[in-house]
Motif scaffolding. Structure first.
Motif, mmCIF file in Angstrom:
data_model
loop_
_atom_site.group_PDB
_atom_site.id
_atom_site.type_symbol
_atom_site.label_atom_id
_atom_site.label_comp_id
_atom_site.label_asym_id
_atom_site.label_seq_id
_atom_site.Cartn_x
_atom_site.Cartn_y
_atom_site.Cartn_z
ATOM 1 N N GLU A 111 23.469 54.337 42.381
ATOM 2 C CA GLU A 111 24.299 53.410 41.637
ATOM 3 C C GLU A 111 25.739 53.864 41.770
ATOM 4 O O GLU A 111 26.023 55.062 41.709
ATOM 5 N N GLU A 114 31.528 49.653 40.355
ATOM 6 C CA GLU A 114 32.187 48.651 41.193
ATOM 7 C C GLU A 114 33.611 49.085 41.580
ATOM 8 O O GLU A 114 34.068 48.799 42.688
ATOM 9 N N THR A 130 23.263 46.532 49.298
ATOM 10 C CA THR A 130 23.304 46.219 47.865
ATOM 11 C C THR A 130 22.012 45.516 47.498
ATOM 12 O O THR A 130 21.659 44.490 48.079
ATOM 13 N N THR A 133 23.634 43.780 41.585
ATOM 14 C CA THR A 133 24.756 44.216 40.769
ATOM 15 C C THR A 133 24.300 44.091 39.325
ATOM 16 O O THR A 133 23.420 43.281 39.003
ATOM 17 N N ALA A 134 24.869 44.924 38.486
ATOM 18 C CA ALA A 134 24.451 44.944 37.084
ATOM 19 C C ALA A 134 25.597 45.513 36.249
ATOM 20 O O ALA A 134 26.676 45.785 36.770
ATOM 21 N N THR A 135 25.337 45.693 34.984
ATOM 22 C CA THR A 135 26.298 46.378 34.124
ATOM 23 C C THR A 135 25.619 47.606 33.544
ATOM 24 O O THR A 135 24.396 47.631 33.342
ATOM 25 N N ARG A 136 26.404 48.635 33.308
ATOM 26 C CA ARG A 136 25.949 49.866 32.661
ATOM 27 C C ARG A 136 26.940 50.202 31.570
ATOM 28 O O ARG A 136 28.108 49.835 31.641
ATOM 29 N N GLU A 143 31.082 48.379 28.782
ATOM 30 C CA GLU A 143 30.317 47.970 29.951
ATOM 31 C C GLU A 143 31.166 48.090 31.209
ATOM 32 O O GLU A 143 32.367 47.858 31.177
ATOM 33 N N ALA A 144 30.503 48.455 32.307
ATOM 34 C CA ALA A 144 31.155 48.507 33.606
ATOM 35 C C ALA A 144 30.197 47.902 34.628
ATOM 36 O O ALA A 144 28.975 48.056 34.525
ATOM 37 N N ASN A 145 30.748 47.225 35.589
ATOM 38 C CA ASN A 145 29.943 46.655 36.669
ATOM 39 C C ASN A 145 29.561 47.757 37.645
ATOM 40 O O ASN A 145 30.371 48.630 37.950
ATOM 41 N N TYR A 147 27.075 48.666 41.355
ATOM 42 C CA TYR A 147 26.271 48.254 42.496
ATOM 43 C C TYR A 147 25.073 49.174 42.556
ATOM 44 O O TYR A 147 25.218 50.390 42.465
#
Length: 174
Positions: A111, A114, A130, A133-136, A143-145, A147
């Motif tokens: 991971e 972004e 890829t 894509t998600a958020t963590r 939250e951050a985007n 890959y």
């Protein structure tokens, strides 16, 4: 990685350029670092290695979640802010050789935030694709985007020589 490497790894991890690309960006205390290592060093689902050049150690590579899903693991790496140019490529090549060699993985995953476009580009050059894509959650509160990337054994087998040729063409780490 051994106990003797802890001070160097902590200083690299706490470098602002490294922290900016982590899920926790605060300065890690020696106590936090020691607790992490005591949980990590004997955990068979995790393996950490120090990357060294002729001038000495300059990076860390970690494999995690080994065996949670058959044939898969996750990985991450970071280098000293003083590491020679080209260190990331060399670390990645060796990590992939280990993942698909001694670890006998079928798929290696990672991971990347972004915002860390240099590492996303590096992984892509080595054949990662890829997956999603998600958020963590970063720092426990925002939250951050991200890959999610993956590379399989077969694809690496077809790319490994060209990747090695690229690294060799760069010449010695500088």
């Amino acid at each position: 990685m051994t106990d003797a490497d802890l001070d160097a790894v902590l200083s690299w991890r706490n470098a602002s350029a490294v922290r900016a690309n982590m899920y926790t960006t605060h300065v890690i205390t020696p106590g936090e670092h020691a607790r992490w290592w005591s949980q990590t060093r004997d955990d068979l689902s995790r393996r950490y290695f120090i990357f060294e050049t002729p001038d000495g150690p300059c990076g860390v590579v970690g494999f995690t979640r080994i065996g949670e899903i058959a044939g898969e693991a996750e990985w991450a790496f970071y280098a000293s802010p003083d590491a020679p140019r080209g260190t990331g490529s060399r670390m990645e090549w060796l990590a992939l050789e280990y993942a698909f060699g001694p670890l006998a993985l079928e798929t290696l995953r990672c991971e990347v935030l972004e915002s860390n476009t240099r590492v996303i580009d590096l992984h892509t050059r080595f054949g990662f694709r890829t997956v999603e894509t998600a958020t963590r959650i970063v720092d426990g509160n925002r939250e951050a985007n991200i890959y999610r990337l993956a590379l399989d054994r077969r694809k690496w087998g077809g790319l490994r020589q060209s990747a090695l040729d690229r690294i060799t063409k760069q010449g010695p780490a500088r």
